[in-house]
Design an enzyme around this catalytic site. Structure first.
Site, mmCIF file in Angstrom:
data_model
loop_
_atom_site.group_PDB
_atom_site.id
_atom_site.type_symbol
_atom_site.label_atom_id
_atom_site.label_comp_id
_atom_site.label_asym_id
_atom_site.label_seq_id
_atom_site.Cartn_x
_atom_site.Cartn_y
_atom_site.Cartn_z
ATOM 1 N N CYS A 14 0.782 -1.238 0.000
ATOM 2 C CA CYS A 14 0.000 0.000 0.000
ATOM 3 C C CYS A 14 0.814 1.287 0.000
ATOM 4 C CB CYS A 14 -0.974 -0.015 1.170
ATOM 5 S SG CYS A 14 -0.275 -0.714 2.680
ATOM 6 N N HIS A 33 -1.432 7.315 4.218
ATOM 7 C CA HIS A 33 -0.419 6.257 4.288
ATOM 8 C C HIS A 33 0.957 6.669 3.769
ATOM 9 C CE1 HIS A 33 -0.459 1.627 4.876
ATOM 10 N NE2 HIS A 33 -0.593 2.279 6.013
#
Length: 527
Positions: free
Chosen positions: A83, A146
């Protein structure tokens, strides 16, 4: 719940191939403005999760219709099978090894940004929203960031004007003593924490987050339409990442279980976003792209993981299942409806393509890996380019045309495998899905992805096909490595003191927690 219309758009397969340099296929200025840009980035959604890609439950009517009204890209890739590095690459147009989202703590290890990570997106990197501001875009991120949870890494410090979402994934619940629950932000201040204030029931899977994210998207689109500003919406939701969640009205509605419930809610939300654009009369001035950050997490399947269709393995690996993503481009009046493209694409191309559509050039002071896909999207031309598959600090494989050459193979270690951690369940291919890092740099494993999309049948090294393909591949790899200047690795150092103990805004809510003393260590990345 919205429902699809009772019609089917005929899907016409048409490909016109052009081998040559890219040319800008769209001149900004449609109705006097640059187009709005919406990137719909899913989390751990696999290539095989959509009906239009063959999922047998056929539970994604809105996404299937989006493909019928636009372009389906069958050969679209992420920049990394995990991710954080994938997202960093999308927003910088650069491979993780260039933008710093990798680790040198061990060879070919996947690193990301858990709470204890000290690093994040460096100030030296120029992100897509920062550049779009030059064309007077208003930029919003909804969902998971993120790229670093420490304040200096936050999205409002890197070109976004608005943020509703979280710096990390929705892991938890935690006890707020050994580890704090993850904060949720509105712009620069937290508004609460997952589990403490924003409910997620990990037992039933019920959470209203996707509905909140949908509301934020529709509100932003409406406000920018009223102000006549071009906008960039980065809708980066994480419902399909374990622990998977869906709102009450979708739970129990899918043949696929809870994961399917989450996919159905996403599909419904995308349908509402596209319908809203059409109702506002701005669909023809809004470029929308749907994709995922990496392949489905087969380690969480079948209850909380998706499908990678015919491809080998999943998230964490550089086999096709970990890197090839579902992808749909939609722009009525510009992208011809009913197209299927076999153009090799990558999430990094969304950086360069978005800049092109906005009338902007990519930075010239650094290597940009993403290419402008507008000729492929708007004129159905094909651009010759390779795809590089990186895992941590190692180039594991490269795709050139239909050939994919593996220079290293590895799923995960025997130690992890013995503990039940399996990134390729039911898919062991002898000599390919290896549990030791196997080097093939002198004699790469070669596959033809047209005949063998599942990477099960290596081409014989003694065949003429192998001998003809490998020299071309070696030349491309050599040229690529000549341009490679690795960035400073951001995923090497961890420290519990930098966790989300006292995020900005916590004092207003009386939710600040006391951090432990700083004690940095070298992060351990097992795979």
């Amino acid at each position: 719940m919205s429902t699809p219309g009772n019609y089917w758009t005929t899907l016409v397969i048409f490909c016109y191939c052009f081998w040559g340099p890219s040319a800008r296929a769209y001149t900004p200025g449609h109705n006097g403005t640059s187009p709005n840009i919406i990137i719909l980035l899913m989390d751990d959604m696999g290539w095989g999760d959509l009906g239009v890609f063959g999922q047998p439950s056929k539970e994604t009517p809105n996404l299937d219709r989006m493909a019928a009204e636009g372009m389906l890209l069958t050969d679209f890739y992420t920049a990394n099978p995990l991710c954080s590095p994938s997202r960093a690459s999308l927003l910088t147009g650069r491979l993780p090894i260039r933008n710093g989202f990798y680790t040198t703590n061990a060879h070919a290890r996947n690193g990301y940004t858990p709470q204890e990570i000290m690093g994040g997106i460096p100030d030296s990197e120029v992100l897509l929203p920062e550049l779009l501001k030059k064309a007077k875009y208003v930029n919003k991120i909804v969902g998971k960031w993120h790229l670093g949870h420490r304040t200096q890494f936050h999205p409002l410090k890197h070109g976004f004007d608005e943020w509703f979402g979280s710096p990390n994934c929705h892991f938890g619940p935690y006890d707020n003593k050994e580890r704090p629950n993850i904060p949720v932000y509105r712009n620069k201040d937290m508004i609460g924490r997952y589990y403490d204030d924003i409910a997620i029931d990990v037992q039933t899977g019920e959470a209203n987050l996707t509905q909140l994210y949908l509301k934020e998207a529709l509100n932003f689109i409406g406000r920018q339409h009223d102000s006549s500003n071009p906008f960039f919406l980065y809708w980066s939701i994480d419902a399909t990442h374990a622990p998977v969640y869906a709102s009450k009205q979708f739970l129990g509605t899918s043949k696929r279980g809870r994961y399917g419930d989450a996919v159905r809610e996403i599909d419904d939300s995308v349908g509402q976003i596209l319908a809203y654009l059409q109702n506002l009369g701005i669909a023809e001035n809004t470029f929308v792209f749907f994709t995922s950050d990496n392949g489905a997490a087969l380690i969480s399947a079948p209850f909380e993981g998706g499908s990678n269709g015919p491809f080998l393995c999943g998230k964490q690996t550089t086999f096709e299942g970990g890197m090839r993503e579902p992808a749909i481009a939609w722009w009525p009046g510009h992208i011809p409806a009913g197209q299927v493209s076999h153009q090799l694409g990558n999430v990094m191309d969304l950086f360069t393509t978005s800049l092109s559509l906005a009338g902007l050039d990519p930075p010239r002071d650094r290597e940009i890996d993403g290419i402008d896909l507008s000729p492929a999207l708007l004129l159905t031309k094909t651009i010759d380019r390779p795809i590089f598959y990186y895992r941590g600090n190692e180039m594991m494989a490269v795709r050139v045309g239909m050939f994919k050459a593996h220079f290293w193979t590895w799923s995960n270690s025997w130690e992890e495998f013995a503990q039940g951690i399996d990134f390729c369940p039911g898919q062991n291919v002898s000599g390919v899905t290896t549990h030791v890092q196997q080097e093939h740099t002198m004699i790469p494993l070669l596959f033809h992805l047209g005949r063998d999309p599942g990477e099960k049948y290596p081409i014989s090294v003694t065949s003429m096909e192998y001998r003809n393909a490998i020299p071309q591949i070696f030349a491309i790899v050599q040229k690529h490595k000549e341009t490679m200047v690795p960035g400073e690795p951001q995923l090497n150092v961890c420290d519990r003191a930098v966790m989300n103990w006292s995020p900005p805004g916590c004092e207003k809510l009386n939710k600040c927690l006391t951090p432990p003393a700083s004690n940095p260590w070298k992060c351990v990345w097992p795979h």
